[in-house]
Design a protein around this motif. Structure first.
Motif, PDB file in Angstrom:
ATOM      1  N   LEU A 245     -40.081 117.386 -30.303  1.00 12.68           N
ATOM      2  CA  LEU A 245     -38.646 117.661 -30.177  1.00 12.68           C
ATOM      3  C   LEU A 245     -37.810 116.875 -31.182  1.00 12.68           C
ATOM      4  CD1 LEU A 245     -38.443 117.889 -26.289  1.00 12.68           C
ATOM      5  CD2 LEU A 245     -38.029 119.749 -27.917  1.00 12.68           C
ATOM      6  N   SER A 246     -38.202 115.629 -31.458  1.00 16.80           N
ATOM      7  CA  SER A 246     -37.413 114.808 -32.383  1.00 16.80           C
ATOM      8  C   SER A 246     -37.427 115.365 -33.811  1.00 16.80           C
ATOM      9  CB  SER A 246     -37.936 113.372 -32.384  1.00 16.80           C
ATOM     10  OG  SER A 246     -39.312 113.370 -32.686  1.00 16.80           O
ATOM     11  N   GLN A 253     -33.772 122.241 -30.417  1.00 14.03           N
ATOM     12  CA  GLN A 253     -34.210 121.478 -29.235  1.00 14.03           C
ATOM     13  C   GLN A 253     -33.742 122.160 -27.957  1.00 14.03           C
ATOM     14  OE1 GLN A 253     -34.273 117.340 -28.615  1.00 14.03           O
ATOM     15  NE2 GLN A 253     -34.014 116.770 -30.751  1.00 14.03           N
ATOM     16  N   PHE A 277     -41.917 115.613 -21.781  1.00 17.41           N
ATOM     17  CA  PHE A 277     -41.810 115.744 -23.240  1.00 17.41           C
ATOM     18  C   PHE A 277     -43.159 116.152 -23.826  1.00 17.41           C
ATOM     19  CE2 PHE A 277     -38.961 112.319 -21.874  1.00 17.41           C
ATOM     20  CZ  PHE A 277     -37.760 112.790 -22.361  1.00 17.41           C
ATOM     21  N   TYR A 285     -39.302 112.216 -29.050  1.00 15.06           N
ATOM     22  CA  TYR A 285     -38.013 112.736 -28.571  1.00 15.06           C
ATOM     23  C   TYR A 285     -36.945 111.743 -29.005  1.00 15.06           C
ATOM     24  CZ  TYR A 285     -38.760 109.290 -24.856  1.00 15.06           C
ATOM     25  OH  TYR A 285     -38.990 108.129 -24.166  1.00 15.06           O
ATOM     26  N   THR A 289     -32.336 114.750 -27.331  1.00 18.50           N
ATOM     27  CA  THR A 289     -33.176 115.336 -26.275  1.00 18.50           C
ATOM     28  C   THR A 289     -32.683 114.899 -24.894  1.00 18.50           C
ATOM     29  OG1 THR A 289     -34.979 114.770 -27.806  1.00 18.50           O
ATOM     30  CG2 THR A 289     -35.587 115.808 -25.718  1.00 18.50           C
TER      31      THR A 289
END
Ligand code: ZN
Length: 352
Positions: A245-246, A253, A277, A285, A289
């Protein structure tokens, strides 16, 4: 060397505390709830589309659950644990079982075991595969099992443009496990997502794989999710496509997180409170997030960072203890009882 020494000490402590029964003394002062993290249930031979560190056999799971039961533990879902925290309680006799990704065997093999043992669990489902969309990791593991890490690395190297990446792929450390770890790291962080996805999809096809077939043999469908839900197992969200996600911008996201939330809500007909996650390390993340999770009303999120949880643990960054077929049961029980946490607080760092 230091690492090996730590492992040896960990084992010795586990044996000592387990055999003497001393570990149960820690339970009363544990003051934290362990959340165990599993993925796939089944014997390693039957599940060749996944790496071994993601598997636990039915026999091993039964043994663990029996030991926990004998020690007086009861199981909670993640949501039930969070409810307890919010009510100001830290249940000393609770342990939480979680299963990530939404594998079909969680319905076929895990559910009967939970029912037989009177236990419950939380299953975090990535919804993309259920709609026939497989991500690069599926192609990757499937191919890995057919050709091995060094040949797969060579096949990828032949298709990437960047010279340094070619060189890195061709100089992986010897030994399958180390090579696989290094290659996956390169694919996660050193290549654009687009290139990686295209290359792995092509290799998957070249080796005779098809998405539809792989998806339905590996993943839960909406129907299996409903059965689990009705049986009292909590279903949580785990994004649509299981990406880091990061590495995504805010819009992407949100699509990943909200997409899986809405899929599950429509399949189950009720709200979803829990999230996990993908990959779950601190760098997978970011604050973005956490903001999105808060905004969407998630009441908890679990990481893959080790430790026990109490009312002070950030509810959107809960900790978990990874368990697989290779885990030593005495060590897992010492983690659950809080033996390592107790030692840790006295300067002896043996925890996972
Ligand atoms: Zn996952």
């Amino acid at each position: 060397m230091k690492h090996q020494l730590k492992r040896l000490l960990r084992k010795l402590v586990a044996k000592g505390f387990h055999v003497t029964g001393l570990r149960s003394w820690f339970r009363t002062s544990r003051a934290g709830v362990p959340v165990l993290m599993f993925h796939n249930v089944g014997s390693p031979e039957e599940t060749d589309y996944l790496p071994d560190h993601m598997k636990v056999s039915e026999a091993k799971l039964r043994r663990l659950l029996r030991s926990l039961q004998r020690a007086g533990y009861r199981t909670l879902t993640v949501q039930q644990m969070v409810d307890e925290f919010e009510a100001g309680r830290v249940p000393g006799d609770a342990v939480v079982l979680t299963f990530d990704d939404g594998y079909r065997d969680n319905h076929d093999l895990l559910l009967p075991i939970l029912q037989e043992m009177g236990a419950t669990a939380t299953i975090y489902v990535q919804t993309g595969p259920m709609k026939g969309r497989l991500n690069w990791l599926h192609h990757y593991f499937w191919a890995l099992h057919r050709v091995g890490s060094h040949e797969l690395a060579e096949r990828i190297a032949q298709q990437v443009d960047r010279q340094h990446l070619k060189a890195d792929l061709r100089s992986l450390p010897p030994g399958d496990e180390a090579a696989e770890y290094a290659m996956k790291r390169l694919l996660k962080y050193e290549i654009t997502a687009e290139d990686r996805d295209t290359i792995l999809a092509r290799i998957f096809e070249d080796l005779g794989g098809t998405d539809g077939e792989l998806a339905s043999s590996v993943y839960l469908g909406p129907e299996e999710c409903r059965t689990l839900d009705k049986a009292g197992v909590e279903i949580g969200a785990h994004t649509v496509n299981h990406l880091v996600l990061s590495s995504l911008d805010a819009t992407q996201q949100r699509l990943e997180i909200e997409g899986s939330l809405r899929d599950l809500e429509s399949w189950l007909g009720h709200g979803i409170a829990s999230f996990a996650f993908p990959y779950g390390r601190a760098w997978d993340y970011d604050d973005e997030t956490l903001g999105i999770l808060r905004e969407l009303g998630f009441r908890s999120a679990t990481t893959a960072m080790p430790g026990l949880n109490d009312a002070q643990t950030p509810v959107l960054e809960l900790k978990r203890i990874a368990v697989n077929e290779d885990s030593d049961l005495a060590e897992v029980l010492c983690e659950v009882d809080g033996v390592y946490r107790w030692l840790d607080r006295r300067g002896v760092r043996l925890g996972a």
